[in-house]
Design an enzyme around this catalytic site. Sequence first.
Site, PDB file in Angstrom:
ATOM      1  N   GLY A  61       0.840  -1.192   0.000  1.00  0.00           N
ATOM      2  CA  GLY A  61       0.000   0.000   0.000  1.00  0.00           C
ATOM      3  C   GLY A  61       0.873   1.238   0.000  1.00  0.00           C
ATOM      4  O   GLY A  61       1.430   1.621   1.027  1.00  0.00           O
ATOM      5  N   LEU A  62       1.006   1.873  -1.166  1.00  0.00           N
ATOM      6  CA  LEU A  62       1.938   2.996  -1.322  1.00  0.00           C
ATOM      7  C   LEU A  62       1.192   4.285  -1.632  1.00  0.00           C
ATOM      8  O   LEU A  62       1.577   5.055  -2.505  1.00  0.00           O
ATOM      9  CB  LEU A  62       2.952   2.677  -2.440  1.00  0.00           C
ATOM     10  CG  LEU A  62       3.757   1.389  -2.240  1.00  0.00           C
ATOM     11  CD1 LEU A  62       4.601   1.085  -3.465  1.00  0.00           C
ATOM     12  CD2 LEU A  62       4.636   1.487  -0.996  1.00  0.00           C
ATOM     13  N   MET A 107       0.331   7.935   2.673  1.00  0.00           N
ATOM     14  CA  MET A 107       1.205   7.638   3.810  1.00  0.00           C
ATOM     15  C   MET A 107       2.197   6.532   3.483  1.00  0.00           C
ATOM     16  O   MET A 107       3.388   6.653   3.773  1.00  0.00           O
ATOM     17  CB  MET A 107       0.381   7.277   5.048  1.00  0.00           C
ATOM     18  CG  MET A 107      -0.333   8.468   5.663  1.00  0.00           C
ATOM     19  SD  MET A 107      -1.162   8.101   7.228  1.00  0.00           S
ATOM     20  CE  MET A 107       0.232   7.827   8.324  1.00  0.00           C
ATOM     21  N   GLY A 108       1.738   5.457   2.882  1.00  0.00           N
ATOM     22  CA  GLY A 108       2.617   4.333   2.598  1.00  0.00           C
ATOM     23  C   GLY A 108       3.794   4.706   1.716  1.00  0.00           C
ATOM     24  O   GLY A 108       4.933   4.288   1.967  1.00  0.00           O
ATOM     25  N   ARG A 114      -1.251  -1.750  -6.029  1.00  0.00           N
ATOM     26  CA  ARG A 114      -1.997  -2.137  -7.226  1.00  0.00           C
ATOM     27  C   ARG A 114      -1.679  -1.235  -8.410  1.00  0.00           C
ATOM     28  O   ARG A 114      -1.860  -1.625  -9.567  1.00  0.00           O
ATOM     29  CB  ARG A 114      -3.502  -2.124  -6.933  1.00  0.00           C
ATOM     30  CG  ARG A 114      -3.966  -3.249  -6.014  1.00  0.00           C
ATOM     31  CD  ARG A 114      -5.459  -3.228  -5.811  1.00  0.00           C
ATOM     32  NE  ARG A 114      -5.907  -1.981  -5.195  1.00  0.00           N
ATOM     33  CZ  ARG A 114      -7.193  -1.686  -4.944  1.00  0.00           C
ATOM     34  NH1 ARG A 114      -8.140  -2.557  -5.257  1.00  0.00           N
ATOM     35  NH2 ARG A 114      -7.504  -0.540  -4.370  1.00  0.00           N
ATOM     36  N   ASN A 141      -5.752   1.757   9.521  1.00  0.00           N
ATOM     37  CA  ASN A 141      -6.673   2.182  10.585  1.00  0.00           C
ATOM     38  C   ASN A 141      -7.670   1.087  10.929  1.00  0.00           C
ATOM     39  O   ASN A 141      -8.876   1.330  11.034  1.00  0.00           O
ATOM     40  CB  ASN A 141      -7.406   3.461  10.169  1.00  0.00           C
ATOM     41  CG  ASN A 141      -6.534   4.687  10.310  1.00  0.00           C
ATOM     42  OD1 ASN A 141      -5.627   4.730  11.133  1.00  0.00           O
ATOM     43  ND2 ASN A 141      -6.790   5.697   9.496  1.00  0.00           N
ATOM     44  N   SER A 188       0.192   8.026  13.039  1.00  0.00           N
ATOM     45  CA  SER A 188      -0.300   9.378  12.849  1.00  0.00           C
ATOM     46  C   SER A 188       0.824  10.235  12.290  1.00  0.00           C
ATOM     47  O   SER A 188       1.972  10.111  12.697  1.00  0.00           O
ATOM     48  CB  SER A 188      -0.788   9.971  14.179  1.00  0.00           C
ATOM     49  OG  SER A 188      -1.274  11.284  13.993  1.00  0.00           O
ATOM     50  N   GLY A 246       0.120  11.796   8.791  1.00  0.00           N
ATOM     51  CA  GLY A 246      -0.452  12.270   7.536  1.00  0.00           C
ATOM     52  C   GLY A 246       0.598  12.551   6.472  1.00  0.00           C
ATOM     53  O   GLY A 246       1.643  11.906   6.405  1.00  0.00           O
ATOM     54  N   LYS A 264      -4.724   4.581  18.777  1.00  0.00           N
ATOM     55  CA  LYS A 264      -4.873   5.475  17.623  1.00  0.00           C
ATOM     56  C   LYS A 264      -6.328   5.891  17.441  1.00  0.00           C
ATOM     57  O   LYS A 264      -6.631   7.031  17.057  1.00  0.00           O
ATOM     58  CB  LYS A 264      -4.354   4.783  16.354  1.00  0.00           C
ATOM     59  CG  LYS A 264      -4.537   5.589  15.060  1.00  0.00           C
ATOM     60  CD  LYS A 264      -3.847   6.937  15.116  1.00  0.00           C
ATOM     61  CE  LYS A 264      -3.673   7.577  13.749  1.00  0.00           C
ATOM     62  NZ  LYS A 264      -4.787   7.568  12.846  1.00  0.00           N
ATOM     63  N   HIS A 286      -6.945   8.595  19.895  1.00  0.00           N
ATOM     64  CA  HIS A 286      -6.258   9.775  19.351  1.00  0.00           C
ATOM     65  C   HIS A 286      -7.140  10.478  18.322  1.00  0.00           C
ATOM     66  O   HIS A 286      -7.302  11.704  18.345  1.00  0.00           O
ATOM     67  CB  HIS A 286      -4.928   9.335  18.725  1.00  0.00           C
ATOM     68  CG  HIS A 286      -4.290  10.339  17.815  1.00  0.00           C
ATOM     69  ND1 HIS A 286      -4.711  10.551  16.516  1.00  0.00           N
ATOM     70  CD2 HIS A 286      -3.248  11.186  18.011  1.00  0.00           C
ATOM     71  CE1 HIS A 286      -3.956  11.482  15.964  1.00  0.00           C
ATOM     72  NE2 HIS A 286      -3.066  11.886  16.846  1.00  0.00           N
ATOM     73  N   ASN A 287      -7.712   9.702  17.416  1.00  0.00           N
ATOM     74  CA  ASN A 287      -8.544  10.307  16.374  1.00  0.00           C
ATOM     75  C   ASN A 287      -9.838  10.871  16.937  1.00  0.00           C
ATOM     76  O   ASN A 287     -10.356  11.875  16.446  1.00  0.00           O
ATOM     77  CB  ASN A 287      -8.835   9.284  15.274  1.00  0.00           C
ATOM     78  CG  ASN A 287      -7.650   9.106  14.341  1.00  0.00           C
ATOM     79  OD1 ASN A 287      -6.519   9.434  14.692  1.00  0.00           O
ATOM     80  ND2 ASN A 287      -7.906   8.593  13.162  1.00  0.00           N
ATOM     81  N   GLU A 339      -8.920  14.130  18.258  1.00  0.00           N
ATOM     82  CA  GLU A 339      -8.712  15.001  17.088  1.00  0.00           C
ATOM     83  C   GLU A 339     -10.051  15.558  16.586  1.00  0.00           C
ATOM     84  O   GLU A 339     -10.153  16.744  16.251  1.00  0.00           O
ATOM     85  CB  GLU A 339      -8.019  14.181  15.999  1.00  0.00           C
ATOM     86  CG  GLU A 339      -7.825  14.850  14.666  1.00  0.00           C
ATOM     87  CD  GLU A 339      -7.341  13.828  13.661  1.00  0.00           C
ATOM     88  OE1 GLU A 339      -8.073  13.558  12.692  1.00  0.00           O
ATOM     89  OE2 GLU A 339      -6.226  13.281  13.846  1.00  0.00           O
ATOM     90  N   TYR A 340     -11.079  14.706  16.536  1.00  0.00           N
ATOM     91  CA  TYR A 340     -12.412  15.159  16.122  1.00  0.00           C
ATOM     92  C   TYR A 340     -12.862  16.332  16.996  1.00  0.00           C
ATOM     93  O   TYR A 340     -13.341  17.357  16.499  1.00  0.00           O
ATOM     94  CB  TYR A 340     -13.435  14.026  16.282  1.00  0.00           C
ATOM     95  CG  TYR A 340     -13.557  13.058  15.136  1.00  0.00           C
ATOM     96  CD1 TYR A 340     -12.444  12.507  14.526  1.00  0.00           C
ATOM     97  CD2 TYR A 340     -14.812  12.655  14.687  1.00  0.00           C
ATOM     98  CE1 TYR A 340     -12.576  11.597  13.493  1.00  0.00           C
ATOM     99  CE2 TYR A 340     -14.951  11.738  13.663  1.00  0.00           C
ATOM    100  CZ  TYR A 340     -13.823  11.214  13.067  1.00  0.00           C
ATOM    101  OH  TYR A 340     -13.966  10.309  12.054  1.00  0.00           O
TER     102      TYR A 340
END
Length: 293
Positions: free
Chosen positions: A7-8, A11-12, A31, A86, A112, A114, A164, A167-168, A171-172
């Site tokens: 998965g690139l 983030m990846g 992919r 996630n 985390s 981004g 995490k 954490h999110n 963040e909300y």
Amino acid sequence: MQLGLIGLGKMGGNMRERLRRAGHTVVGYDRNAEISDVSSLTELVGKLQAPRAVWVMVPAGAATQSVVDELGELLQPGDTVIDGGNSRWSDDEKHAAELGAKGIGFVDAGVSGGVWGLENGYALMVGGDKEHVDRLQPIFQSLKPEGPYGYVHAGKVGAGHFAKMVHNGIEYAMMQAYAEGWELLEKVDSVDNVREVFRSWQEGTVIRSWLLDLAVNALDEDQHLEKLRGYAEDSGEGRWTVEAAIDNAVPLPAITASLFARFASRQDDSPQMKMIAALRNQFGGHAVESAKK
């Protein structure tokens, strides 16, 4: 250290680059053949020396399950899978059991950072058995920010993604507070430079933060956020946080209200959600919707 990375995306891809800059050998699969180093997961596994470590950065749910299933057939006892997406913490327990039955280790990593993580580093919250986590320390230490903070072995399998998730949820609530304050400032006649009010808060105030810095960035790009539609998606982790709070009888009024505010944004063009959308785009590169003309 060698690492396979599946998965690139936003983030990846940056994680691959940061690890390579630190001297690690990273074999990436996506992919999208234009950014992939190999043509298949079989080829990826074949390029790694045992004991192998493969990091998964794909969407939570069915996509992650499919990759874990395939890796379970390709990897060997002593290898380790790291889920850095996630995923829900309860899925981690299932994946650990499935892979563990084949002698394959499993570690969950809440990540985390981004789109800024390539240069600034990624905060990592990791769950799993100590023997697996310890072996991956060179990878974690290269991904984390410089200095003593930004990485924690949070506990057993599932702890990383649970941390995490919380954490999110926080963040909300933080984004919602900034958004509500911004809308109120924009509404009154007496304040005629809301952007500079936000900028003035960046130093010396108790509400200064990276999110505030990103809010100022967004307002510099679009002073009144007129180009955005007041609509904000939720990634799912806010919902899981509220569900976990219910399961554990923990009151989360601010986080719950911020989640419901996002639901409200899908009914009308919400001024507050313009700021939420702008912030999500600033820190994570999340898509925004243009205002209708």
